[in-house]
Scaffold this motif. Structure first.
Motif, mmCIF file in Angstrom:
data_model
loop_
_atom_site.group_PDB
_atom_site.id
_atom_site.type_symbol
_atom_site.label_atom_id
_atom_site.label_comp_id
_atom_site.label_asym_id
_atom_site.label_seq_id
_atom_site.Cartn_x
_atom_site.Cartn_y
_atom_site.Cartn_z
ATOM 1 N N GLY A 108 0.705 -1.174 0.011
ATOM 2 C CA GLY A 108 0.225 -0.021 -0.096
ATOM 3 C C GLY A 108 0.875 1.208 0.023
ATOM 4 O O GLY A 108 0.066 2.370 0.301
ATOM 5 N N ALA A 109 2.047 1.036 -0.148
ATOM 6 C CA ALA A 109 2.905 2.413 -0.298
ATOM 7 C C ALA A 109 4.236 2.433 -1.219
ATOM 8 O O ALA A 109 5.281 2.658 -0.622
ATOM 9 N N ARG A 113 7.406 1.144 1.268
ATOM 10 C CA ARG A 113 7.245 1.228 2.721
ATOM 11 C C ARG A 113 6.292 0.276 3.290
ATOM 12 O O ARG A 113 5.360 -0.187 2.938
ATOM 13 N N ARG A 114 6.549 0.278 4.721
ATOM 14 C CA ARG A 114 5.818 -0.953 5.535
ATOM 15 C C ARG A 114 4.701 -0.049 6.193
ATOM 16 O O ARG A 114 4.656 0.310 7.428
ATOM 17 N N VAL A 115 3.411 0.060 5.565
ATOM 18 C CA VAL A 115 2.502 0.994 6.149
ATOM 19 C C VAL A 115 1.909 0.221 7.389
ATOM 20 O O VAL A 115 1.368 1.034 8.278
ATOM 21 N N ASP A 116 1.753 -1.251 7.554
ATOM 22 C CA ASP A 116 1.158 -1.552 8.652
ATOM 23 C C ASP A 116 2.237 -1.998 9.826
ATOM 24 O O ASP A 116 1.710 -2.578 10.763
ATOM 25 N N ASP A 117 3.374 -1.503 9.854
ATOM 26 C CA ASP A 117 4.327 -1.736 10.837
ATOM 27 C C ASP A 117 3.878 -0.996 12.141
ATOM 28 O O ASP A 117 3.474 0.175 11.995
ATOM 29 N N ASP A 118 4.060 -1.642 13.275
ATOM 30 C CA ASP A 118 3.587 -1.219 14.469
ATOM 31 C C ASP A 118 4.863 -0.487 15.347
ATOM 32 O O ASP A 118 4.609 -0.512 16.499
ATOM 33 N N GLY A 119 5.705 -0.506 14.862
ATOM 34 C CA GLY A 119 6.972 -0.185 15.807
ATOM 35 C C GLY A 119 6.976 1.395 16.056
ATOM 36 O O GLY A 119 6.056 2.158 15.509
ATOM 37 N N VAL A 130 -3.460 11.556 2.298
ATOM 38 C CA VAL A 130 -3.460 12.436 3.565
ATOM 39 C C VAL A 130 -1.906 12.377 3.857
ATOM 40 O O VAL A 130 -1.217 11.442 4.261
ATOM 41 N N SER A 131 -1.093 13.457 3.936
ATOM 42 C CA SER A 131 0.275 13.596 3.996
ATOM 43 C C SER A 131 0.609 13.190 5.487
ATOM 44 O O SER A 131 0.071 13.641 6.548
ATOM 45 N N PRO A 132 1.414 12.077 5.886
ATOM 46 C CA PRO A 132 1.543 11.531 6.986
ATOM 47 C C PRO A 132 2.418 12.620 7.914
ATOM 48 O O PRO A 132 2.618 12.678 9.051
ATOM 49 N N ALA A 183 -3.567 4.814 7.476
ATOM 50 C CA ALA A 183 -4.215 5.136 6.530
ATOM 51 C C ALA A 183 -3.726 6.394 6.016
ATOM 52 O O ALA A 183 -3.668 6.645 4.673
ATOM 53 N N THR A 184 -2.773 6.992 6.835
ATOM 54 C CA THR A 184 -2.094 8.374 6.338
ATOM 55 C C THR A 184 -0.682 7.976 5.720
ATOM 56 O O THR A 184 -0.125 8.808 5.150
ATOM 57 N N ARG A 185 -0.333 6.722 5.994
ATOM 58 C CA ARG A 185 0.897 6.507 5.436
ATOM 59 C C ARG A 185 0.749 5.894 3.745
ATOM 60 O O ARG A 185 1.658 5.803 3.072
ATOM 61 N N ARG A 186 -0.361 5.492 3.438
ATOM 62 C CA ARG A 186 -0.699 4.934 2.269
ATOM 63 C C ARG A 186 -0.180 5.814 1.018
ATOM 64 O O ARG A 186 -0.474 6.960 1.199
#
Length: 302
Positions: free
Chosen positions: A12-13, A34-40, A252-254, A265-268
């Motif tokens: 997604g990115a 990019r790893r949009v779902d990373d929770d780090g 949406v710009s992260p 959602a803002t990382r995509r």
């Protein structure tokens, strides 16, 4: 007509796209994944990234995601690959990719280098080493031929995040680096020739700043393009009378949203394409104009 958006990937990115024609006429799109779902914590989601690749056999209208590029990381463990630049020169494909050791959770304090790889088929890559440049904080290579060899433009974060360049006869050895565009911080330089002029565009995070030159050395500001939607780190493919600019955008710009980057959602991001032309000596680009895309008409090929 090109679809809008042109390309996304399963994570997604895709960001920082670059395009090159393959050995059989198929076009290849490489991008930072990019790893949009990373929770780090912090900005780990923009680090620890691979380089994704997709191909098109219909002139760029549809893209098939082929996964990630293997064999680019010379280190051990999980590291960061960004912003590939792929060109065909000296009888081979060359990739210049930004590299950070590890998966940092913050932006500053980590060395960045540009690595050089070569390939005959865009699949199997041989590591050649680190490109010696102006500092240990360089990213975002762009390479183009000159009358006497090749020139690399890049971002030097140790010099205020401005654009520098270095020259090479063979893409193996490089001369001393020097500043090109100073002043306001920016990144992602890209150089191309269109309408009798050389053009340099850079991502100022408020659209692409445009510079014009007749000798690839002295650059004159020429306004901005891709201000809305905000076009980030772009690549350009030219035809005889126009250019296609491939760039990425966020819904949406992260880096502007509240809680920057905390919401996936803002990382995509997606890759889009726009047409640029030279009108009365100026580069113009309307991102809302439908794009008639056929990379088989490209003049910047391998």
């Amino acid at each position: 007509m090109a679809p809008d958006p042109l390309f996304s990937d399963p994570l997604g990115a895709p960001t920082d796209p670059t395009l090159v024609e393959g050995p059989d006429g198929t076009w290849w799109l490489f991008a930072t994944q990019r790893r949009v779902d990373d929770d780090g914590p912090g900005v780990t989601w923009v680090h620890g990234t691979d380089i994704a690749v997709a191909t098109s056999d219909d002139g760029g209208l549809t893209w098939t995601h082929r996964g990630i590029v293997d064999g680019l990381d010379p280190g051990e463990g999980r590291n960061t690959l960004w912003a590939p630049e792929v060109v065909f020169a000296e009888g081979r494909f060359h990739m210049f990719v930004s590299y950070i050791t590890g998966v940092p959770d913050r932006w500053p304090g980590h060395e960045r280098h540009i690595l050089h790889h070569v390939s005959d088929d865009l699949v199997t890559w041989e590591y050649c080493g680190v490109v010696p440049l102006s500092s240990d904080y360089v990213i975002d290579a762009c390479v183009a031929p000159t009358e006497t060899g090749y020139r690399m433009w890049f971002k030097d974060e140790a010099a205020g995040s401005t654009t520098w360049c270095a020259d090479s006869d063979d893409l193996e050895t490089w001369g001393p680096a020097r500043p090109v565009i100073e002043g306001r911080p920016h990144e992602g330089p890209n150089v191309f020739t269109l309408g009798g002029w050389h053009w340099l565009i850079v991502d100022e995070w408020r659209g692409q700043a445009v510079y014009r030159s007749d000798d690839l050395s002295r650059w004159t500001p020429d306004g901005h393009i891709l201000v809305e939607p905000r076009g980030h780190h772009a690549d350009v493919v030219t035809t005889d009378d126009e250019a296609w600019i491939f760039y990425f955008t966020h819904d949406v710009s992260p880096f502007e949203a509240t809680g920057a980057g905390e919401d996936p959602a803002t990382r995509r991001a997606v890759v889009r394409v726009a047409t640029a032309r030279v009108v009365d000596g100026h580069l113009v680009c309307d991102p809302d104009e439908p794009v008639v895309l056929d990379l088989r008409r490209a003049t910047r090929t391998r």
